[in-house]
Design an enzyme around this catalytic site. Structure first.
Site: not given
Ligand code: ADP
Length: 583
Positions: A369, A476, A481, A225
């Site tokens: 994940e 918040k 929210w 990640t």
């Molecule tokens: P990182 O390595 O930063 O965790 P990821 O690619 O796993 O990168 O990121 C996942 C996160 O990106 C998601 O949990 C979400 O918060 C955000 N994300 C992914 N796709 C979208 C989307 N279409 N709209 C909003 N948020 C998104």
């Protein structure tokens, strides 16, 4: 009468006899040596483990002439077929085996989207070793950390990452070989560690390899990640999980991939499997176009036009760049019809700009994940019956689950929330390609069999999920929210705003209040007051941000996403500090 009675008697005896014979046969058949008579009856179909090697093998046999076209870091265009790719992946498999790489060993890659990276995906995983894709945009200390954490035995890298390797090589004592993805002549004359050229490594190897058959649950790919908080964590994908995602993602209501498509993954192969496209494209026999390091609007447009790209996938920043170029250069799309937008929320403005240029934006959501595909915003059965306005609202959502994934939203006590499109809660996921535990962690990351995504979302009665925030970004205010994503969308729809981020800033009365951080378009004279006035009538009044801070550029994460943590560190006390009388 008598004859009839005798006949029915005989039929009755016959039926009884047949039933007893079947029972006896079944009990013999189901008896196992331990005497247990309740063993399951298994289907009697051929079994083949779901292995990634079979995807490339399939493409090499059944789509043998279909091309893989790569823009190389060397600057030229390279083209060959799935058949050639398979041959070179087999040469790589032979080379790795000859150099003592065994099942379970990790091989790191630091590479752009290109044919050699594709060969590594398949050649490494095909022998049961693990292809560890490393994100070169991470901080150098993080890169060294994950190479050491993964205990990579070899690291293969594109020429353009040589300066990076120079910096980290001495911090990675476990790496036995540094392999540059080039031919012998391109190797630098001096380098701090011994180098091997990839072409020399595989060049003299036999072009045949018998891909081993092993347990489909074995690890195939490792990806860390981004580690926005703390050290990056490893997610170890199995052959089974990636194969199932490839099948699920190709479906019509998912990415709708076909052999008539030309697929260009702009999402990098160094992060989360380029959204599975290196697996799903060969699965359906689609032509693959790999854009290398040049991801600006003009370079993408030129490549897409030359190669007849019909389908691509990338983060919003990529599409903003393409839209910008196409507008300036007065271009309109001919072949390119579908752009998957994911990684962060697709601003509605971006979707309409793409539409005007002849490209349909398809919103998708996922995460490392989840390998990463979770949802895709494809039309449900009654989509056509909805009004244009309703359809627009649906298109802005992150979409419906890819078959094989299940979602739920839960409230603070863990109770499941209704799918009414309004109740926002923590988004939980489970399914065939969802993480169970992080690499090296002793314990499962699941809660009652569900993975907590860290996102906050609503789900509507048709199953469309919409992210309202990352749980750590939720604002918040007075116990209620506010969705930072929604406020950002409004700002982004202003013609003078180039990019916008909304963060919760400390507030003496309301705990937190939204503040907008904005990069203006070149030459814009937009003021904070004008931008705040623009919110009137677009969101609830109490949602309107308290202030706007203009900045020259946004901090971005390694994957091109807004780095809100950095903004919060810089501007988190903006309202408190602004309220202080100046000395
Ligand atoms: P990182 O390595 O930063 O965790 P990821 O690619 O796993 O990168 O990121 C996942 C996160 O990106 C998601 O949990 C979400 O918060 C955000 N994300 C992914 N796709 C979208 C989307 N279409 N709209 C909003 N948020 C998104």
């Amino acid at each position: 009468m008598q004859r009839n009675a005798a006949l029915s008697d005989a039929r009755g005896w016959l039926a009884l006899f047949v039933r007893q014979a079947i029972n006896t046969f079944q009990s013999i058949a189901s008896e196992d040596p331990s005497g247990d008579k309740h063993m399951d009856l298994f289907g009697q179909m051929m079994y083949a483990p779901l292995l990634l090697s079979s995807l490339l093998q399939q493409a090499a046999r059944h789509s043998s002439k279909v091309e893989i076209v790569s823009r190389r870091v060397e600057g030229d265009i390279h083209r060959y077929t799935y058949r050639d790719c398979h041959i070179r992946a087999m040469q790589l498999a032979n080379a790795l085996t000859a150099h003592g790489i065994e099942a379970g060993d990790r091989i790191g890659t630091l590479a752009w989207n290109g044919y050699r990276h594709m060969e590594l995906y398949y050649g490494v995983s095909g022998i049961g070793a693990v292809c560890h894709t490393i994100n070169p945009r991470l901080f150098t200390e993080q890169i060294a950390y994950i190479i050491n954490h993964a205990q990579d035995r070899f690291v293969c890298f594109d020429m353009s990452f040589a300066p990076l390797v120079e910096q980290i090589a001495h911090q990675c004592p476990l790496v036995e070989k540094w392999i540059m993805l080039c031919d012998e002549r391109a190797l630098p004359e001096t380098f701090p560690v011994p180098l091997l050229s990839y072409e020399t490594l595989i060049g003299a190897q036999p072009q045949e390899f018998d891909w081993p058959r092993f347990d489909e649950q074995r690890a195939a790919v490792l990806c860390y990640t981004s580690g926005t908080t703390g050290n990056p964590k490893g997610v170890l994908y199995s052959h089974r999980s990636l194969s199932l995602m490839a099948y699920g993602s190709a479906l019509p209501d998912t990415l709708c991939l076909s052999s008539t498509d030309t697929v260009a993954p702009v999402v990098p192969m160094f992060h989360v499997n380029a959204w599975g496209l290196p697996f799903s494209a060969p699965l359906v026999g689609a032509k693959l176009v790999l854009p290398g390091a040049k991801l600006d609007g003009e370079s993408l447009w030129t490549l897409f036009e030359q190669e007849g790209v019909t389908f691509s996938a990338g983060v919003p920043t990529i599409w903003l760049g393409l839209v910008d170029y196409m507008r300036r250069a007065g271009k309109h799309s001919t072949h390119f019809k579908r752009a998957i937008v994911g990684g962060s929320a697709c601003p509605p403005q971006l979707a309409s700009s793409l539409r005007e240029l002849g490209i349909k934006a398809v919103h998708a959501w996922g995460m490392t994940e989840l390998s990463p595909l979770g949802t895709v915003c494809s039309p449900s059965h009654d989509y056509q019956d909805k009004s244009a306005e309703e359809q627009k609202c649906i298109d802005a959502k992150q979409g419906r689950v890819v078959p094989g994934i299940d979602l739920k939203i839960v409230g603070s006590g863990g109770a499941e929330l209704p799918w009414d499109g309004k109740s926002a809660g923590d988004l939980m996921a489970r399914g065939h390609w969802v993480l169970d535990r992080y690499y090296g962690a002793g314990q499962t990351a699941l809660e009652d069999g569900w993975f907590s995504t860290g996102d906050v979302a609503t789900i509507d009665p048709d199953g469309y999920m919409q992210i309202t925030d990352r749980s750590k970004d939720v604002i918040k205010s007075g116990g209620e929210w506010i969705s930072s994503i929604e406020l950002e969308h409004v700002a982004m729809s202003h013609p003078e705003v180039e990019s916008a981020a909304c963060i919760g800033c400390e507030h003496p009365k309301w705990d937190e209040r939204p503040v907008l951080i904005v990069v203006k378009r070149a030459g814009s004279t937009l003021s904070a007051q004008q931008l705040l006035a623009y919110y009137e009538g677009k969101v609830a009044r109490w949602w309107i941000p308290d202030d706007v801070v203009f900045v020259p550029e946004m901090p971005l994460t390694a994957t091109g996403k807004l780095q809100k943590l950095v903004l919060k560190q810089r501007f988190g006390r903006h309202l408190v500090d602004a309220a202080k009388p100046s000395a």
